[in-house]
Write an enzyme that holds these catalytic residues in place. Structure first.
Site, short mmCIF file in Angstrom:
data_model
loop_
_atom_site.label_atom_id
_atom_site.label_comp_id
_atom_site.label_asym_id
_atom_site.label_seq_id
_atom_site.Cartn_x
_atom_site.Cartn_y
_atom_site.Cartn_z
N GLN A 180 0.88 -1.36 0.15
CA GLN A 180 -0.14 -0.43 0.05
C GLN A 180 0.94 1.19 0.02
O GLN A 180 0.40 2.49 -0.34
CB GLN A 180 -1.38 -0.10 1.16
CG GLN A 180 -2.02 -1.01 0.72
CD GLN A 180 -3.56 -0.75 -0.47
OE1 GLN A 180 -3.16 0.30 -0.73
NE2 GLN A 180 -3.75 -1.26 -0.50
N CYS A 184 -10.12 -8.29 -0.21
CA CYS A 184 -10.27 -9.67 -0.04
C CYS A 184 -11.28 -10.41 0.84
O CYS A 184 -12.02 -11.28 1.07
CB CYS A 184 -8.70 -10.10 1.09
SG CYS A 184 -7.73 -9.86 -0.42
N THR A 193 8.17 -18.75 -16.37
CA THR A 193 8.46 -17.50 -18.05
C THR A 193 7.88 -16.59 -17.71
O THR A 193 6.67 -16.04 -17.02
CB THR A 193 7.68 -18.39 -19.18
OG1 THR A 193 8.73 -19.73 -19.51
CG2 THR A 193 8.11 -17.14 -20.06
N SER A 224 3.32 -4.16 -5.06
CA SER A 224 2.48 -4.66 -5.96
C SER A 224 1.70 -3.83 -7.72
O SER A 224 1.86 -2.82 -6.62
CB SER A 224 0.96 -5.61 -5.49
OG SER A 224 -0.44 -5.98 -6.41
N GLY A 225 2.57 -5.02 -8.98
CA GLY A 225 1.52 -3.48 -9.52
C GLY A 225 0.30 -2.33 -9.85
O GLY A 225 0.15 -1.57 -10.20
N1 PLP Z 1 -0.88 -6.82 0.86
C1 PLP Z 1 -1.23 -5.56 1.18
C2 PLP Z 1 -0.91 -4.37 2.37
C3 PLP Z 1 -2.49 -5.45 0.31
O1 PLP Z 1 -3.21 -4.39 0.33
C4 PLP Z 1 -2.92 -6.40 -0.96
C5 PLP Z 1 -4.23 -6.48 -1.41
O2 PLP Z 1 -4.76 -5.22 -0.95
C6 PLP Z 1 -1.78 -7.27 -0.72
C7 PLP Z 1 -0.97 -7.67 -0.02
C8 PLP Z 1 -1.65 -7.92 -1.94
O3 PLP Z 1 -2.05 -8.09 -3.18
P1 PLP Z 1 -1.70 -8.86 -4.30
O4 PLP Z 1 -3.13 -8.10 -4.76
O5 PLP Z 1 -1.08 -8.31 -5.43
O6 PLP Z 1 -1.45 -10.33 -4.38
#
Ligand code: PLP
Length: 408
Positions: free
Chosen positions: A180, A326, A238, A200-201
């Site tokens: 974040q 999630c 890959t 994360s992109g």
């Molecule tokens: N860690 C944090 C603090 C996040 O907010 C998130 C996604 O919301 C993730 C990990 C997981 O990332 P990804 O969605 O790319 O798997």
């Protein structure tokens, strides 16, 4: 579609047009495998190297070789934690917090079931960690400490360098989930004690399905995904070339606009917060007022249910969240707000607004105008009775009525 007012940028962000343009050739004519010896493959390998440099620059890493591309933030977190455990099989203790994203939280719960000892550090009512608790938790057999940089639900920022000093004084490896933070705050790993850091992109206007794990040069890296020799034997498979190229471009753009974006977004967030405080008397902000990401506002409405508020916001095309993406769809109260001991009357009524540089003052005004009537409408339904005065089954009935009412 296209009319939505998007305040859910901690869940995911809009792809920048520049990122899309950078990716297209690698989804069309430049389809070579970067591991191939021929020119058609090696030019793709060169582009991956360029992306590695762009991501390294965003993170302030001293060497692009420290960047390993992964498929997402969740994979980065898993690779870091599992890799450190595999490298130190005699060590069976993990230190983390009660407010981690499920990518770390769920993994540590799983490892606990497999026989690892996990110390779950608590937070205070502002979501802040007690560093003395951290000091006391470190043991001779601590294999790693994994602590997030900023919380996805509340935006609360942890003092990663101060934490790292404590952890490294004991010679323990330190992993940071910065998913974040990348693109929202400056990161300077060159001057940091952090050993591993996950990004994360899709959280900074790059594509989904691509992430990166920073691994300090002198750290012994154990791969999580085993197979081919890609990523210098650190992550087999890959490469997702277009994703990597897109993430690199997004990193370059984020670095370029970081300061200006953070200022703009903070201003908008503060306007929204001030308005909600004024117009909705029964609301409270969750999370420390200043130690917080500039884009995040987590606000609870007393006796209401976050899900119902989202449904009504959605009727106006406003996208927000009750917490981490999630856990959306689940009525379980947030583990983060629970860890902060948010009182029961406020626990279910949390809504997260998370902004980006694409938001405007007009949108903030629109949301601000709609919120009081949404709250009043739900409070009308809530006249059925107040949560907390009832038994759990009555509370559930009340929430159901709330939700059904909201959908009308
Ligand atoms: N860690 C944090 C603090 C996040 O907010 C998130 C996604 O919301 C993730 C990990 C997981 O990332 P990804 O969605 O790319 O798997």
């Amino acid at each position: 579609m296209g009319q939505e007012i998007y305040f859910d940028n901690n869940a995911t962000t809009r792809l920048l047009p520049e990122v899309f343009d950078a990716m297209v050739p690698y989804l069309t004519e430049l389809y070579g495998n970067p591991s191939s010896i021929h020119r058609f493959g090696s030019q793709v390998a060169q582009k991956i190297q360029e992306a590695r440099e762009q991501v390294a620059a965003l993170l302030g890493a001293s060497d692009p070789v420290e960047i390993v591309f992964t498929s997402c933030g969740t994979e980065g977190d898993n690779a870091a934690i599992r890799g450190l455990l595999e490298a130190q099989p005699e060590k069976r203790h993990i230190v983390t917090t009660r407010v981690e994203h499920p990518a770390v939280f769920g993994l540590c719960q799983h490892l606990e079931k497999k026989g690892y000892r996990v110390s779950w550090l608590g937070v205070d009512s502002d979501g802040i960690l007690d560093l003395n608790e951290l000091k006391d938790a470190l043991a001779d057999d601590t294999a790693l400490v994994s602590i997030m940089y900023a919380n996805n639900e509340t935006g609360v920022i942890f003092p990663i360098e101060a934490i790292g000093q404590i952890v490294k004084a004991k010679g323990i490896p330190f992993h940071v989930d910065a998913v974040q933070v990348a693109g929202k705050l400056p990161i300077n790993l060159r001057k940091s004690v952090v050993d591993l850091l996950t990004v994360s992109g899709h959280k900074f206007h790059g594509p989904k399905g691509i992430g990166a794990l920073y691994s300090k040069r002198d750290l012994t890296f154990r791969p999580f995904i085993i197979g081919g020799h890609q990523e210098r034997n650190r992550r087999a498979g890959t490469e997702n070339v277009a994703g990597i190229v897109g993430m690199g471009k997004a990193a370059e753009m984020a670095l370029k606009h970081l300061k200006e974006d953070a200022g703009k977004v903070r201003n908008l967030r503060d306007q929204l917060e001030a308005f909600l405080r004024e117009s909705c008397p029964e609301c409270r902000v969750n999370g420390h007022r200043t130690e917080r990401l500039p884009n995040t506002l987590n606000v609870s409405f007393k006796f209401l249910e976050g899900e119902s508020i989202l449904v009504l916001l959605d009727e106006y095309g406003i996208c927000a969240s009750t917490g981490s993406a999630c856990t959306a769809g689940s009525v379980e109260p947030s583990h983060v707000l629970r860890a902060m001991a948010v009182p029961a009357d406020w626990l279910q009524g949390a809504v997260r607004f998370s902004l980006s540089r694409f938001n405007t003052e007009k949108e903030v005004r629109f949301v601000s105008e709609k919120m009081p009537s949404i709250v009043q409408r739900l409070q009308g339904l809530s006249a059925l009775g107040k949560l907390g005065d009832k038994t759990e089954s009555q509370n559930e009935e009340h929430r159901m009525a709330n939700r059904i009412g909201a959908r009308r």
